[in-house]
Design a protein around this motif. Structure first.
Motif, PDB file in Angstrom:
ATOM      1  N   THR A   8       0.830  -1.205   0.000  1.00 19.23           N
ATOM      2  CA  THR A   8       0.000   0.000   0.000  1.00 19.23           C
ATOM      3  C   THR A   8       0.864   1.254   0.000  1.00 19.23           C
ATOM      4  O   THR A   8       0.577   2.217  -0.715  1.00 19.23           O
ATOM      5  N   VAL A   9       1.927   1.247   0.802  1.00 17.00           N
ATOM      6  CA  VAL A   9       2.835   2.393   0.833  1.00 17.00           C
ATOM      7  C   VAL A   9       3.435   2.634  -0.541  1.00 17.00           C
ATOM      8  O   VAL A   9       3.495   3.779  -1.024  1.00 17.00           O
ATOM      9  N   LEU A  10       3.879   1.575  -1.209  1.00 20.21           N
ATOM     10  CA  LEU A  10       4.493   1.722  -2.524  1.00 20.21           C
ATOM     11  C   LEU A  10       3.487   2.200  -3.562  1.00 20.21           C
ATOM     12  O   LEU A  10       3.842   2.942  -4.483  1.00 20.21           O
ATOM     13  N   ARG A  11       2.228   1.822  -3.401  1.00 20.54           N
ATOM     14  CA  ARG A  11       1.198   2.327  -4.302  1.00 20.54           C
ATOM     15  C   ARG A  11       1.021   3.833  -4.117  1.00 20.54           C
ATOM     16  O   ARG A  11       0.898   4.583  -5.095  1.00 20.54           O
ATOM     17  N   HIS A  12       1.039   4.288  -2.859  1.00 19.18           N
ATOM     18  CA  HIS A  12       0.973   5.723  -2.596  1.00 19.18           C
ATOM     19  C   HIS A  12       2.196   6.430  -3.164  1.00 19.18           C
ATOM     20  O   HIS A  12       2.096   7.525  -3.728  1.00 19.18           O
ATOM     21  N   ALA A  13       3.354   5.816  -3.005  1.00 24.39           N
ATOM     22  CA  ALA A  13       4.592   6.405  -3.506  1.00 24.39           C
ATOM     23  C   ALA A  13       4.533   6.569  -5.023  1.00 24.39           C
ATOM     24  O   ALA A  13       4.999   7.592  -5.569  1.00 24.39           O
ATOM     25  N   ALA A  14       3.980   5.586  -5.720  1.00 28.31           N
ATOM     26  CA  ALA A  14       3.896   5.652  -7.176  1.00 28.31           C
ATOM     27  C   ALA A  14       3.019   6.814  -7.633  1.00 28.31           C
ATOM     28  O   ALA A  14       3.278   7.428  -8.675  1.00 28.31           O
ATOM     29  N   GLU A  15       1.986   7.123  -6.854  1.00 27.94           N
ATOM     30  CA  GLU A  15       1.113   8.249  -7.185  1.00 27.94           C
ATOM     31  C   GLU A  15       1.833   9.586  -7.048  1.00 27.94           C
ATOM     32  O   GLU A  15       1.422  10.584  -7.631  1.00 27.94           O
ATOM     33  N   LEU A  16       2.904   9.592  -6.231  1.00 32.91           N
ATOM     34  CA  LEU A  16       3.635  10.828  -5.942  1.00 32.91           C
ATOM     35  C   LEU A  16       5.081  10.733  -6.423  1.00 32.91           C
ATOM     36  O   LEU A  16       5.980  11.338  -5.852  1.00 32.91           O
ATOM     37  N   ASP A  17       5.292   9.978  -7.512  1.00 34.31           N
ATOM     38  CA  ASP A  17       6.658   9.654  -7.922  1.00 34.31           C
ATOM     39  C   ASP A  17       7.475  10.847  -8.387  1.00 34.31           C
ATOM     40  O   ASP A  17       8.699  10.775  -8.470  1.00 34.31           O
ATOM     41  N   LYS A  18       6.828  11.959  -8.677  1.00 34.76           N
ATOM     42  CA  LYS A  18       7.559  13.148  -9.125  1.00 34.76           C
ATOM     43  C   LYS A  18       7.932  14.075  -7.973  1.00 34.76           C
ATOM     44  O   LYS A  18       8.434  15.174  -8.196  1.00 34.76           O
ATOM     45  N   THR A  19       7.679  13.646  -6.755  1.00 33.08           N
ATOM     46  CA  THR A  19       7.916  14.499  -5.588  1.00 33.08           C
ATOM     47  C   THR A  19       8.914  13.854  -4.638  1.00 33.08           C
ATOM     48  O   THR A  19       9.096  12.627  -4.624  1.00 33.08           O
ATOM     49  N   LEU A  20       9.560  14.698  -3.810  1.00 32.74           N
ATOM     50  CA  LEU A  20      10.440  14.179  -2.771  1.00 32.74           C
ATOM     51  C   LEU A  20       9.658  13.350  -1.763  1.00 32.74           C
ATOM     52  O   LEU A  20      10.165  12.372  -1.208  1.00 32.74           O
ATOM     53  N   TYR A  21       8.404  13.749  -1.523  1.00 32.80           N
ATOM     54  CA  TYR A  21       7.552  13.009  -0.592  1.00 32.80           C
ATOM     55  C   TYR A  21       7.354  11.583  -1.087  1.00 32.80           C
ATOM     56  O   TYR A  21       7.455  10.614  -0.322  1.00 32.80           O
ATOM     57  N   GLY A  22       7.073  11.442  -2.390  1.00 32.12           N
ATOM     58  CA  GLY A  22       6.897  10.119  -2.955  1.00 32.12           C
ATOM     59  C   GLY A  22       8.155   9.278  -2.876  1.00 32.12           C
ATOM     60  O   GLY A  22       8.105   8.077  -2.574  1.00 32.12           O
ATOM     61  N   ARG A  23       9.305   9.901  -3.104  1.00 34.78           N
ATOM     62  CA  ARG A  23      10.571   9.169  -3.022  1.00 34.78           C
ATOM     63  C   ARG A  23      10.853   8.739  -1.596  1.00 34.78           C
ATOM     64  O   ARG A  23      11.450   7.690  -1.351  1.00 34.78           O
ATOM     65  N   TYR A  24      10.438   9.568  -0.638  1.00 35.18           N
ATOM     66  CA  TYR A  24      10.603   9.198   0.763  1.00 35.18           C
ATOM     67  C   TYR A  24       9.782   7.945   1.072  1.00 35.18           C
ATOM     68  O   TYR A  24      10.263   7.022   1.744  1.00 35.18           O
ATOM     69  N   LEU A  25       8.555   7.899   0.576  1.00 30.56           N
ATOM     70  CA  LEU A  25       7.706   6.717   0.810  1.00 30.56           C
ATOM     71  C   LEU A  25       8.314   5.470   0.181  1.00 30.56           C
ATOM     72  O   LEU A  25       8.197   4.371   0.755  1.00 30.56           O
ATOM     73  N   GLU A  26       8.974   5.616  -0.960  1.00 31.69           N
ATOM     74  CA  GLU A  26       9.578   4.473  -1.613  1.00 31.69           C
ATOM     75  C   GLU A  26      10.625   3.787  -0.741  1.00 31.69           C
ATOM     76  O   GLU A  26      10.893   2.598  -0.877  1.00 31.69           O
TER      77      GLU A  26
END
Length: 285
Positions: free
Chosen positions: A265-283
């Protein structure tokens, strides 16, 4: 325990920014303001959450947070039609609270400390009465000021005193047992026509059931209610995150760490925000 976020203020101190958008949806550096109080409730282990919002704002809040399933929690919403003070949140949320205890947090307050989890555990240990925090400020005149006796017990609380009796204020995070609903129902409006949270705390003090936990001087508390404090809050969040490599108020991280959601689930959220530092943090969680 249930959790309530009071996010219904008009944000008039932030006009014209808040004319088109509700204050708790404004960004504080890299995330919406509402994420910060939401993270507090998640950190306290609270999964049933009520967000009190202004009229006409149901759509934006729901698009952002939905019913909480993305974080493994339950989020519902109630509208505060007229601003009647912080304690009014306890009346609006009385059915939601039911027979449970409740944590109330203000929608524009930001709390951070590496030891914050320990402070929350300390507050949750008080199963009877109320537990609030004491935070040291240089000029407390704009806040609710708490005075302590020689044994460290709270003996008075004054709202915006001209001559403060201490430098400790009570920030916008309150833990109450279920009797708070009855206390709120018996409040009389103050001179400014509001139901004051200070009066709630004073009633617990009268009952000798008010616990005040002093926060360390290096604890970060921010009230993002003005243009200057909003800017400062964003700068402070960036400073801490850059220095530590850890994000302040990342709901997905807290939910994952507590087992509310899984890594997929976390990685799915990260993929939605892949262009942001926030998304990379979730990854990287």
């Amino acid at each position: 325990m249930k959790g309530i976020i009071l996010a219904a203020g008009k944000g008039s101190r932030l006009y014209p920014m808040t004319r088109p958008v509700c204050k708790p949806l404004l960004p504080v550096y890299d995330k919406p303001m509402i994420y910060y109080p939401l993270a507090v409730l998640l950190e306290a282990g609270i999964r049933d959450i009520l967000i009190i919002i202004p009229p006409g704002e149901e759509g934006p809040f729901y698009r952002l947070l939905g019913s909480g399933g993305r974080l493994g929690v339950n989020i519902t919403y109630e509208v505060q039609e007229v601003a009647r003070g912080i304690a009014d949140a306890l009346l609006i949320g009385s059915q939601f609270i039911g027979n449970d205890d409740v944590c109330l947090v203000l929608g524009d307050n930001i709390f951070y400390s590496p030891k914050f989890g320990g402070y929350l555990k300390q507050a949750l240990q008080h199963r009877e009465g109320a537990c609030v925090f004491g935070y040291y400020v240089d000029d407390p005149r704009a806040f609710g000021v708490v005075e302590f006796d020689a044994q460290g017990r709270a003996v008075s609380i004054e709202e915006k005193p001209r001559y403060p009796k201490s430098n400790y204020i009570i920030p916008g995070l309150y833990f109450y047992d279920n009797s708070v609903v009855e206390i709120a129902r018996n409040l009389e409006p103050s001179a400014r026509g509001e139901l004051e949270i200070t009066d709630v705390n004073l009633e617990y003090m009268r009952r000798e059931q008010l616990h005040v936990v002093k926060l360390d001087r290096d604890f970060v508390w921010l009230d993002a209610g003005t243009a200057d404090s909003l800017l400062y809050s964003a700068q402070e969040v960036k400073r801490v995150q850059d220095a530590t490599g850890r994000y302040i108020a990342c709901p997905e991280e807290i939910a994952y760490r507590r087992g509310y959601i899984d890594q997929k689930t976390v990685l799915r959220h990260a993929a939605e925000l892949d262009k942001t530092l926030y998304g990379r943090y979730l990854e990287c969680l």
